[in-house]
Design a protein around this motif. Sequence first.
Motif, PDB file in Angstrom:
ATOM      1  N   GLN A  55     -51.835 -12.526 -71.462  1.00 27.29           N
ATOM      2  CA  GLN A  55     -50.865 -12.180 -70.423  1.00 27.29           C
ATOM      3  C   GLN A  55     -51.082 -10.752 -69.930  1.00 27.29           C
ATOM      4  N   ARG A  56     -51.321  -9.827 -70.844  1.00 28.55           N
ATOM      5  CA  ARG A  56     -51.536  -8.424 -70.442  1.00 28.55           C
ATOM      6  C   ARG A  56     -52.838  -8.259 -69.656  1.00 28.55           C
ATOM      7  N   HIS A  57     -53.861  -9.041 -70.015  1.00 31.72           N
ATOM      8  CA  HIS A  57     -55.120  -8.985 -69.277  1.00 31.72           C
ATOM      9  C   HIS A  57     -54.860  -9.311 -67.800  1.00 31.72           C
ATOM     10  N   PHE A  58     -54.119 -10.390 -67.553  1.00 35.21           N
ATOM     11  CA  PHE A  58     -53.843 -10.774 -66.169  1.00 35.21           C
ATOM     12  C   PHE A  58     -52.921  -9.774 -65.488  1.00 35.21           C
ATOM     13  N   GLU A  59     -51.982  -9.241 -66.222  1.00 35.09           N
ATOM     14  CA  GLU A  59     -51.072  -8.240 -65.656  1.00 35.09           C
ATOM     15  C   GLU A  59     -51.861  -7.034 -65.145  1.00 35.09           C
ATOM     16  N   GLY A  60     -52.843  -6.610 -65.912  1.00 31.30           N
ATOM     17  CA  GLY A  60     -53.633  -5.439 -65.539  1.00 31.30           C
ATOM     18  C   GLY A  60     -54.782  -5.717 -64.591  1.00 31.30           C
ATOM     19  N   SER A  61     -55.169  -6.986 -64.437  1.00 34.43           N
ATOM     20  CA  SER A  61     -56.352  -7.314 -63.640  1.00 34.43           C
ATOM     21  C   SER A  61     -56.088  -7.400 -62.146  1.00 34.43           C
ATOM     22  N   GLY A  62     -54.830  -7.620 -61.776  1.00 34.01           N
ATOM     23  CA  GLY A  62     -54.526  -7.795 -60.367  1.00 34.01           C
ATOM     24  C   GLY A  62     -54.774  -9.216 -59.879  1.00 34.01           C
ATOM     25  N   ARG A  63     -55.263 -10.099 -60.752  1.00 34.69           N
ATOM     26  CA  ARG A  63     -55.462 -11.495 -60.347  1.00 34.69           C
ATOM     27  C   ARG A  63     -54.095 -12.178 -60.251  1.00 34.69           C
ATOM     28  N   PRO A  64     -53.892 -12.997 -59.244  1.00 40.08           N
ATOM     29  CA  PRO A  64     -52.613 -13.697 -59.143  1.00 40.08           C
ATOM     30  C   PRO A  64     -52.434 -14.644 -60.333  1.00 40.08           C
ATOM     31  N   ALA A  65     -51.292 -14.539 -61.003  1.00 44.16           N
ATOM     32  CA  ALA A  65     -51.038 -15.372 -62.171  1.00 44.16           C
ATOM     33  C   ALA A  65     -49.551 -15.661 -62.305  1.00 44.16           C
ATOM     34  N   LEU A  66     -49.251 -16.834 -62.838  1.00 42.11           N
ATOM     35  CA  LEU A  66     -47.888 -17.273 -63.121  1.00 42.11           C
ATOM     36  C   LEU A  66     -47.855 -17.743 -64.563  1.00 42.11           C
ATOM     37  N   ILE A  67     -46.873 -17.285 -65.315  1.00 41.69           N
ATOM     38  CA  ILE A  67     -46.713 -17.739 -66.697  1.00 41.69           C
ATOM     39  C   ILE A  67     -45.857 -18.992 -66.681  1.00 41.69           C
ATOM     40  N   LEU A  68     -46.367 -20.037 -67.266  1.00 37.43           N
ATOM     41  CA  LEU A  68     -45.617 -21.277 -67.433  1.00 37.43           C
ATOM     42  C   LEU A  68     -45.024 -21.215 -68.832  1.00 37.43           C
ATOM     43  N   GLY A  69     -43.809 -20.725 -68.937  1.00 35.64           N
ATOM     44  CA  GLY A  69     -43.179 -20.472 -70.229  1.00 35.64           C
ATOM     45  C   GLY A  69     -42.651 -19.051 -70.257  1.00 35.64           C
ATOM     46  N   SER A  70     -42.545 -18.506 -71.439  1.00 34.13           N
ATOM     47  CA  SER A  70     -41.954 -17.178 -71.614  1.00 34.13           C
ATOM     48  C   SER A  70     -43.006 -16.079 -71.585  1.00 34.13           C
TER      49      SER A  70
ATOM     50  N   HIS B 184     -44.270 -12.371 -72.728  1.00 30.82           N
ATOM     51  CA  HIS B 184     -44.084 -11.483 -73.881  1.00 30.82           C
ATOM     52  C   HIS B 184     -43.309 -10.258 -73.420  1.00 30.82           C
ATOM     53  N   PRO B 185     -42.580  -9.595 -74.328  1.00 35.83           N
ATOM     54  CA  PRO B 185     -41.791  -8.413 -73.947  1.00 35.83           C
ATOM     55  C   PRO B 185     -42.647  -7.375 -73.222  1.00 35.83           C
ATOM     56  N   GLY B 186     -42.146  -6.913 -72.093  1.00 40.08           N
ATOM     57  CA  GLY B 186     -42.834  -5.879 -71.331  1.00 40.08           C
ATOM     58  C   GLY B 186     -43.867  -6.393 -70.349  1.00 40.08           C
ATOM     59  N   VAL B 187     -44.250  -7.660 -70.416  1.00 44.54           N
ATOM     60  CA  VAL B 187     -45.219  -8.218 -69.466  1.00 44.54           C
ATOM     61  C   VAL B 187     -44.481  -8.526 -68.171  1.00 44.54           C
ATOM     62  N   ARG B 188     -45.011  -7.994 -67.073  1.00 46.32           N
ATOM     63  CA  ARG B 188     -44.337  -8.138 -65.784  1.00 46.32           C
ATOM     64  C   ARG B 188     -45.127  -9.069 -64.860  1.00 46.32           C
ATOM     65  N   LEU B 189     -45.240 -10.315 -65.264  1.00 44.01           N
ATOM     66  CA  LEU B 189     -45.809 -11.356 -64.414  1.00 44.01           C
ATOM     67  C   LEU B 189     -44.695 -12.356 -64.121  1.00 44.01           C
ATOM     68  N   PRO B 190     -44.739 -13.016 -62.975  1.00 40.29           N
ATOM     69  CA  PRO B 190     -43.722 -14.030 -62.718  1.00 40.29           C
ATOM     70  C   PRO B 190     -43.854 -15.162 -63.744  1.00 40.29           C
ATOM     71  N   ALA B 191     -42.704 -15.714 -64.125  1.00 45.15           N
ATOM     72  CA  ALA B 191     -42.701 -16.780 -65.134  1.00 45.15           C
ATOM     73  C   ALA B 191     -41.756 -17.895 -64.716  1.00 45.15           C
ATOM     74  N   PHE B 192     -42.207 -19.106 -64.913  1.00 42.35           N
ATOM     75  CA  PHE B 192     -41.384 -20.294 -64.718  1.00 42.35           C
ATOM     76  C   PHE B 192     -41.071 -20.793 -66.115  1.00 42.35           C
ATOM     77  N   ARG B 193     -39.794 -20.672 -66.518  1.00 47.65           N
ATOM     78  CA  ARG B 193     -39.469 -20.953 -67.900  1.00 47.65           C
ATOM     79  C   ARG B 193     -38.135 -21.635 -68.052  1.00 47.65           C
ATOM     80  N   ILE B 194     -37.989 -22.255 -69.195  1.00 45.05           N
ATOM     81  CA  ILE B 194     -36.714 -22.816 -69.622  1.00 45.05           C
ATOM     82  C   ILE B 194     -36.055 -21.751 -70.480  1.00 45.05           C
TER      83      ILE B 194
END
Length: 159
Positions: A71-86, A88-98
Amino acid sequence: MISSVPTAEQSWSSILLRDELRAQLHRAGLELQPHVLAQRSPRSGGGALRRLLAPTGAAAWVLASCSEAVQRHFEGSGRPALILGSAHPGVRLPAFRIDLGAALRHALGTLHRHGHRQLALLLPRTPFAGTREVAASLAGATPRLREPGMAVAVREHGR
């Protein structure tokens, strides 16, 4: 789509969600390509992740059951990414979660209302944010369930 869990080991709900996502993307003229990336330890996946990302022209990445490092790799890479789930604390990527905490509190309340006083929760031993979120939610909910004869146990299993 990157996941650390091979399809044969995924839950039925994960498979249904992935298939629905694939169908929605197909209707929009896009393709979902699943990739499995082993992430058994917090630092694993670095070299394999770089090799996976190198030849692709992906429009965006969906991260499912991924470690904090991925998750941190994608956060820092600038590649568009969406987390399907939760996330991790401090990771600022959009997430679709329950909301796993709300689901757990609801389940505990339902079991309690039906007279169950000896409860146990088995959690997989994984580096994923969702597992940690459930454990923290249980710790927060347990004081509200304190009464004579009430017992709540949490155990990790596997991997």
